[in-house]
Scaffold this motif. Structure first.
Motif, PDB file in Angstrom:
ATOM      1  N   LYS A 262      -5.005  23.761  51.372  1.00 13.59           N
ATOM      2  CA  LYS A 262      -5.442  24.912  50.584  1.00 13.59           C
ATOM      3  C   LYS A 262      -5.109  24.734  49.091  1.00 13.59           C
ATOM      4  CE  LYS A 262      -4.870  29.039  52.559  1.00 13.59           C
ATOM      5  NZ  LYS A 262      -4.165  30.078  53.367  1.00 13.59           N
ATOM      6  N   SER A 282     -14.383  27.651  52.742  1.00 16.85           N
ATOM      7  CA  SER A 282     -13.280  28.594  52.984  1.00 16.85           C
ATOM      8  C   SER A 282     -13.306  29.122  54.420  1.00 16.85           C
ATOM      9  CB  SER A 282     -13.377  29.749  51.977  1.00 16.85           C
ATOM     10  OG  SER A 282     -12.626  30.840  52.429  1.00 16.85           O
ATOM     11  N   ALA A 283     -14.503  29.368  54.944  1.00 17.65           N
ATOM     12  CA  ALA A 283     -14.598  29.883  56.321  1.00 17.65           C
ATOM     13  C   ALA A 283     -14.048  28.862  57.316  1.00 17.65           C
ATOM     14  CB  ALA A 283     -16.051  30.213  56.653  1.00 17.65           C
ATOM     15  N   THR A 286     -10.271  28.839  56.997  1.00 21.49           N
ATOM     16  CA  THR A 286      -9.691  30.076  57.520  1.00 21.49           C
ATOM     17  C   THR A 286      -9.684  30.090  59.041  1.00 21.49           C
ATOM     18  OG1 THR A 286     -10.502  31.204  55.557  1.00 21.49           O
ATOM     19  CG2 THR A 286      -9.802  32.586  57.382  1.00 21.49           C
ATOM     20  N   ARG A 287     -10.767  29.599  59.636  1.00 23.14           N
ATOM     21  CA  ARG A 287     -10.805  29.542  61.100  1.00 23.14           C
ATOM     22  C   ARG A 287      -9.668  28.679  61.638  1.00 23.14           C
ATOM     23  NH1 ARG A 287     -16.070  31.173  62.325  1.00 23.14           N
ATOM     24  NH2 ARG A 287     -16.008  32.199  64.357  1.00 23.14           N
ATOM     25  N   GLU A 289      -6.861  28.066  60.125  1.00 28.73           N
ATOM     26  CA  GLU A 289      -5.593  28.766  59.859  1.00 28.73           C
ATOM     27  C   GLU A 289      -5.322  29.817  60.942  1.00 28.73           C
ATOM     28  OE1 GLU A 289      -5.299  30.391  55.921  1.00 28.73           O
ATOM     29  OE2 GLU A 289      -3.265  31.130  56.259  1.00 28.73           O
ATOM     30  N   ILE A 290      -6.362  30.535  61.337  1.00 29.27           N
ATOM     31  CA  ILE A 290      -6.205  31.561  62.370  1.00 29.27           C
ATOM     32  C   ILE A 290      -5.881  30.916  63.719  1.00 29.27           C
ATOM     33  CG2 ILE A 290      -7.461  33.311  63.703  1.00 29.27           C
ATOM     34  CD1 ILE A 290      -8.872  34.080  61.042  1.00 29.27           C
ATOM     35  N   GLU A 291      -6.561  29.839  64.031  1.00 24.99           N
ATOM     36  CA  GLU A 291      -6.289  29.135  65.297  1.00 24.99           C
ATOM     37  C   GLU A 291      -4.870  28.593  65.339  1.00 24.99           C
ATOM     38  OE1 GLU A 291      -8.032  28.222  68.306  1.00 24.99           O
ATOM     39  OE2 GLU A 291      -9.831  27.179  67.616  1.00 24.99           O
ATOM     40  N   LEU A 293      -2.301  29.867  63.718  1.00 25.66           N
ATOM     41  CA  LEU A 293      -1.420  31.027  63.930  1.00 25.66           C
ATOM     42  C   LEU A 293      -1.379  31.383  65.419  1.00 25.66           C
ATOM     43  CD1 LEU A 293       0.258  33.421  62.806  1.00 25.66           C
ATOM     44  CD2 LEU A 293      -1.900  34.645  62.445  1.00 25.66           C
ATOM     45  N   ALA A 294      -2.551  31.370  66.050  1.00 26.88           N
ATOM     46  CA  ALA A 294      -2.601  31.659  67.491  1.00 26.88           C
ATOM     47  C   ALA A 294      -1.795  30.629  68.273  1.00 26.88           C
ATOM     48  CB  ALA A 294      -4.056  31.687  67.974  1.00 26.88           C
ATOM     49  N   LEU A 295      -1.921  29.370  67.879  1.00 23.51           N
ATOM     50  CA  LEU A 295      -1.206  28.308  68.598  1.00 23.51           C
ATOM     51  C   LEU A 295       0.307  28.446  68.418  1.00 23.51           C
ATOM     52  CD1 LEU A 295      -1.529  25.780  70.360  1.00 23.51           C
ATOM     53  CD2 LEU A 295      -1.473  24.426  68.261  1.00 23.51           C
ATOM     54  N   LYS A 322      -4.878  21.864  72.251  1.00 19.26           N
ATOM     55  CA  LYS A 322      -5.173  22.694  71.079  1.00 19.26           C
ATOM     56  C   LYS A 322      -4.515  22.118  69.825  1.00 19.26           C
ATOM     57  CE  LYS A 322      -7.791  25.283  69.962  1.00 19.26           C
ATOM     58  NZ  LYS A 322      -9.190  25.442  70.424  1.00 19.26           N
TER      59      LYS A 322
ATOM     60  N   ILE B 288      -8.001  28.266  77.806  1.00 17.73           N
ATOM     61  CA  ILE B 288      -7.386  28.045  76.485  1.00 17.73           C
ATOM     62  C   ILE B 288      -7.832  29.136  75.509  1.00 17.73           C
ATOM     63  CG2 ILE B 288      -7.248  26.467  74.510  1.00 17.73           C
ATOM     64  CD1 ILE B 288      -7.422  24.134  76.483  1.00 17.73           C
ATOM     65  N   GLN B 292      -5.159  31.732  73.716  1.00 19.15           N
ATOM     66  CA  GLN B 292      -5.114  31.828  72.250  1.00 19.15           C
ATOM     67  C   GLN B 292      -5.460  33.252  71.811  1.00 19.15           C
ATOM     68  OE1 GLN B 292      -3.395  29.269  70.871  1.00 19.15           O
ATOM     69  NE2 GLN B 292      -5.020  28.536  69.539  1.00 19.15           N
ATOM     70  N   SER B 295      -2.475  35.555  72.459  1.00 19.01           N
ATOM     71  CA  SER B 295      -1.417  35.403  71.458  1.00 19.01           C
ATOM     72  C   SER B 295      -1.688  36.287  70.243  1.00 19.01           C
ATOM     73  CB  SER B 295      -1.302  33.940  71.017  1.00 19.01           C
ATOM     74  OG  SER B 295      -0.748  33.165  72.060  1.00 19.01           O
ATOM     75  N   LEU B 296      -2.924  36.254  69.741  1.00 22.58           N
ATOM     76  CA  LEU B 296      -3.189  37.025  68.525  1.00 22.58           C
ATOM     77  C   LEU B 296      -3.438  38.507  68.816  1.00 22.58           C
ATOM     78  CD1 LEU B 296      -5.066  34.679  66.060  1.00 22.58           C
ATOM     79  CD2 LEU B 296      -2.649  35.206  66.272  1.00 22.58           C
ATOM     80  N   ALA B 318      -7.037  38.423  61.921  1.00 24.58           N
ATOM     81  CA  ALA B 318      -6.898  37.162  62.666  1.00 24.58           C
ATOM     82  C   ALA B 318      -7.239  37.387  64.134  1.00 24.58           C
ATOM     83  CB  ALA B 318      -5.478  36.610  62.526  1.00 24.58           C
ATOM     84  N   VAL B 321     -10.973  37.863  64.815  1.00 24.75           N
ATOM     85  CA  VAL B 321     -11.704  36.588  64.791  1.00 24.75           C
ATOM     86  C   VAL B 321     -11.445  35.805  66.088  1.00 24.75           C
ATOM     87  CG1 VAL B 321     -11.883  34.325  63.674  1.00 24.75           C
ATOM     88  CG2 VAL B 321     -11.728  36.402  62.273  1.00 24.75           C
ATOM     89  N   GLN B 322     -10.164  35.652  66.407  1.00 28.54           N
ATOM     90  CA  GLN B 322      -9.804  34.811  67.568  1.00 28.54           C
ATOM     91  C   GLN B 322     -10.309  35.430  68.869  1.00 28.54           C
ATOM     92  OE1 GLN B 322      -7.853  31.936  66.915  1.00 28.54           O
ATOM     93  NE2 GLN B 322      -8.270  31.270  69.000  1.00 28.54           N
ATOM     94  N   LEU B 370     -13.130  37.261  59.150  1.00 30.40           N
ATOM     95  CA  LEU B 370     -12.828  35.932  58.602  1.00 30.40           C
ATOM     96  C   LEU B 370     -12.703  36.038  57.077  1.00 30.40           C
ATOM     97  CD1 LEU B 370     -12.560  33.126  59.914  1.00 30.40           C
ATOM     98  CD2 LEU B 370     -14.987  32.787  59.533  1.00 30.40           C
ATOM     99  N   PHE B 373      -9.548  38.039  56.123  1.00 33.65           N
ATOM    100  CA  PHE B 373      -8.338  37.232  56.284  1.00 33.65           C
ATOM    101  C   PHE B 373      -8.228  36.232  55.136  1.00 33.65           C
ATOM    102  CE2 PHE B 373      -5.859  33.649  57.753  1.00 33.65           C
ATOM    103  CZ  PHE B 373      -4.827  34.221  58.490  1.00 33.65           C
TER     104      PHE B 373
END
Lengths: 398, 377
Positions: A262, A282-283, A286-287, A289-291, A293-295, A322, B288, B292, B295-296, B318, B321-322, B370, B373
């Motif tokens: 970034k 950016s999209a 961002t995707r 980054e969100i994934e 965070l989920a992981l 993942k 999966i 995921q 989690s969010l 977030a 989106v997820q 998205l 965020f």
């Protein structure tokens, strides 16, 4: 439910942070942060610093030199090291063969090998894959034949990571062709200086020398180097896999890499405006980054279920799939970010002591090679397809 | 760091799930939807008796001061049973707006009524030209005497046709997309000038287009600060989105179970289709996505009530989106793996898929979140 760390955990994090800040050599962290080549000495220097602090083997039992930390403390330790740009501790000794020796080794093996792993006196590598045995590991053919108080080992291992640095290799070898093929496999520790052991480099598509072939030509290995029982090597190998899971997703390290991406995309101009202002780019960032965070939370959930005493399970396969997908996505976006500066290839620019003039921005030099290098991650450690087989069988019951 | 539920939460989850399994079967739900009332009186009564309708409110208003995680447990159970009652509209949206912005008189009047099941309300906020921009309000509120006059049109108001009272967002100053200048009003749905067109949604709910043609309301209808409702709306929609993610989680869990069971029972070529590796790997990807998303969704529920607005917004967007990506992938794969039968009206699969797909079209789609965020990162 509480996403915050406890006060004790926060204090522990501060302690680790302060230690890493004051002890991690700047020349090493600079190499890590700038994606430069790390020498053997860089890894060993950092590992010896951890050893002197008593933090080299957090996962080991205290009586063998472990720290007695909780899983959350270990997580925080790894996170702080990663954020600061510390090199990853080389897993083969401390996270792979170490736990096997602790669980199944003789007292003599424990007394000899474990202290040398802690002090980084021995660099270990892993002798599993063979030219004919990739995903179908149990088909391996390297033979160990008993001859008095030695095994005579013949065969070939491949994809052996950093074998060129190694003092020792732990090998799966075939000691019997009878019965089920898994039951003829034994777990053998072999000194790389043994006559008949030779290492040949394999150069990967990024030009790097990371993996090797290791050849055994009548190499004589003392029977005292057999771990556990003959024919039980497959069981020990599976045990090892369940211990390899700690930090498998490497989320903290990839958060640092994402922050780098970034920052870089904020500096790079794309047709007169910063790349990060480009909605399409950016999209994608961002995707990811969100994934990630989920992981991170998925990783912590698995950790928490461990703490609640449930057996380590095949969830590690989810983290592996993942985690590697995101690593590949980030390395790809980094290469994409520099646009045409992905093309120039100056391998010498990857060495920290190179004083030449980079082509384009200095950060661009390693990125394409790194993208190619990271294609390995969905293949090694059990390919992502094998991980899906494991999940299908053990979680889905299919 | 702790991902377990408290004893009270576990109890709430279990008793609600038991009730829904008993009283809200797929067949019972189908009948309720057919009736077209958008609300089932006996279910609403039961939810009130269980304390679910007052869950988020303070004890003095007949509630239990529930957290975002408590709301998540309720919504996850609703998602699993595909509940079509106006819980989101009445309790979380309107109750939430009054709870956050209302005067003590308004709270003391409305919240106990909602908790007891005696008030059905809807949040009339979205507009035709807003699409997913929730700052966009062109409905006007002009002062008249000590009161106000409302003029404008609200779009796809969930349960707008069933509500006895509407919470209406209207602008007294600024351009339609300006973040400031919006106020909230409580309006009796039977007021002169309110015209509602009630209709069915594709996922079994009810919604309405509502016209406000010079609707006169008095000063006490104002909820919160005059022309200063933006942050309340943002906060309540964040909580609503966290709740929608939880509802989606329940539906996703059901789809996962149904699809996995189908792979184990459906025979083709003389064997269960789940023995085919290509389908096994697809199902692993379903798992999966589900984990995921879970989690969010947890993360968003935990931070939905956070006072740190940036943290709250990031967590909610977030998750949207997820969970949205998971909803899309798992929905499509659930139909694909079921084959022809997955296309039918008689199977519950399609109903989960429709609800999940519409959640993605509610209060900001994947792209909206998205972008939101990214702007916060």
């Amino acid at each position: 439910m509480d996403f915050a760390f406890t006060l004790e955990e926060a204090a522990f994090r501060e302690e680790v942070r302060a230690f890493v800040r004051s002890h991690l050599p700047v020349d090493i962290s600079r190499k890590v942060n700038e994606h430069k080549h790390l020498d053997k000495d860089d890894f060993v220097r950092w590992q010896k610093i951890l050893y002197r602090k008593g933090w080299m083997a957090p996962g080991w039992p205290v009586k063998f030199g472990g720290t007695g930390w909780t899983p959350v403390q270990r997580y925080l330790f790894e996170e702080e090291c990663a954020v600061a740009g510390a090199p990853s501790v080389i897993s083969f000794g401390v996270n792979m063969v170490g736990p096997v020796i602790i669980a199944f080794g003789t007292p003599a093996q424990q007394q000899h090998f474990l202290p040398r792993i802690l002090s980084s006196e021995d660099w270990w590598c892993q002798g599993y894959s063979e030219p004919g045995s990739g995903s179908d590991l149990a088909s391996l053919r390297t033979r160990a034949v008993r001859d008095g108080d030695h095994y005579i080992v013949n065969g070939q291992k491949t994809w052996t990571t950093l074998a060129q640095h190694a003092d020792m290799i732990f090998c799966l070898v075939r000691t019997s062709s009878e019965g089920k093929r898994q039951e003829g496999i034994s777990f053998l520790l072999i000194d790389m200086r043994t006559p008949g052991v030779s290492v040949r480099p394999i150069i990967t598509l990024d030009g790097a020398h990371e993996v090797n072939e290791v050849w055994f030509d009548d190499a004589r290995v003392p029977i005292g180097n057999l771990v556990g029982e003959e024919g039980k090597g497959w069981t020990y190998a599976k045990f090892l896999l369940s211990h390899e899971r700690s930090g498998i997703a490497q989320v903290a390290r990839w958060k640092r890499e994402l922050a780098f991406l970034k920052r870089m995309a904020g500096e790079i101009q794309s047709g007169g405006k910063p790349l990060m202002a480009d909605a399409l780019f950016s999209a994608k960032v961002t995707r990811v980054e969100i994934e990630l965070l989920a992981l991170e939370i998925t990783d912590l959930r698995v950790l928490a279920s461990d703490r609640e005493g449930r057996a380590p399970g095949p969830e590690a396969s989810i983290l592996k799939i993942k985690g590697t997908e995101l690593q590949q996505a980030i390395t790809e976006l980094m290469m994409e970010a520099v646009g045409p500066y992905a093309l120039p290839f100056l391998p010498e620019a990857l060495h920290a002591d190179w004083d030449g003039t980079p082509v384009g921005p200095a950060f661009a030099a390693p990125l394409a090679a790194r993208y190619f290098n990271y294609r390995k991650t969905s293949i090694y450690g059990g390919s992502n397809e094998i991980q899906r087989n494991i999940i299908a069988q053990r979680i889905l019951g299919l | 760091m702790d991902f377990s539920f408290s004893e009270e939460q576990q109890l709430l989850k279990d008793s609600l799930q038991r009730y829904l399994e008993r009283e809200y079967s797929f067949e019972a739900r189908r009948k309720r939807i057919k009736a077209g009332t958008g609300l089932s009186a006996e279910v609403w009564r039961a939810l009130a008796d269980m304390g679910v309708l007052g869950l988020p409110f303070a004890a003095e208003y007949g509630g239990f001061a529930g957290s975002g995680v408590d709301s998540m447990l309720v919504m996850e159970a609703f998602g699993r049973s595909l509940v079509v009652e106006p819980y989101l509209a009445t309790v979380l949206l309107c109750g939430g707006l009054i709870d956050q912005a209302g005067s003590s008189t308004q709270k003391a009047y409305w919240l106990p009524r909602i908790a007891a099941g005696n008030a059905i309300m809807a949040f009339a906020h979205g507009e035709t030209d807003a699409r997913h921009d929730w700052c966009y309000v062109s409905t006007r509120a002009e002062r008249k005497g000590s009161g106000f006059v409302l003029r404008g049109r609200k779009a796809v108001v969930l349960h707008g046709g069933q509500a006895q009272h509407l919470l209406v967002s209207a602008r007294s100053e600024g351009e339609p997309s300006s973040a400031t200048g919006v106020s909230l009003f409580i309006v009796d749905a039977g007021s002169a000038g309110v015209q509602r067109r009630d209709y069915a949604t594709i996922d079994g709910l009810r919604a309405a287009e509502i016209d406000f043609a010079n609707v006169e309301i008095d000063a006490t209808a104002l909820v919160g600060e005059y022309a200063g409702a933006a942050s309340t709306i943002d906060s309540v929609l964040d909580r609503a989105n966290a709740a929608l993610c939880a509802e989606a989680l329940g539906a996703l869990g059901a789809l996962y179970d149904l699809t996995l069971a189908y792979l184990k029972t459906r025979q083709q070529f003389g064997v269960p289709i789940g023995t085919f590796q290509v389908l096994q790997h697809r199902m692993v990807d379903v798992l999966i996505h589900l984990e995921q998303a879970r989690s969010l969704a947890y993360h968003a529920a935990f931070y939905a009530h956070a006072s740190d607005t940036a943290l709250r917004r990031r967590a909610v967007s977030a998750a949207k989106v997820q969970v949205g990506d998971a909803a899309r992938f798992i929905s499509q794969q659930a139909i694909q793996l079921h084959g022809g039968i997955g296309m039918t009206e008689e199977l519950s699969v399609g109903h989960y898929v429709k609800r999940l797909t519409m959640i993605n079209a509610t209060f900001g789609n994947i792209d909206t979140h998205l972008e939101r965020f990214a702007a916060l990162a």
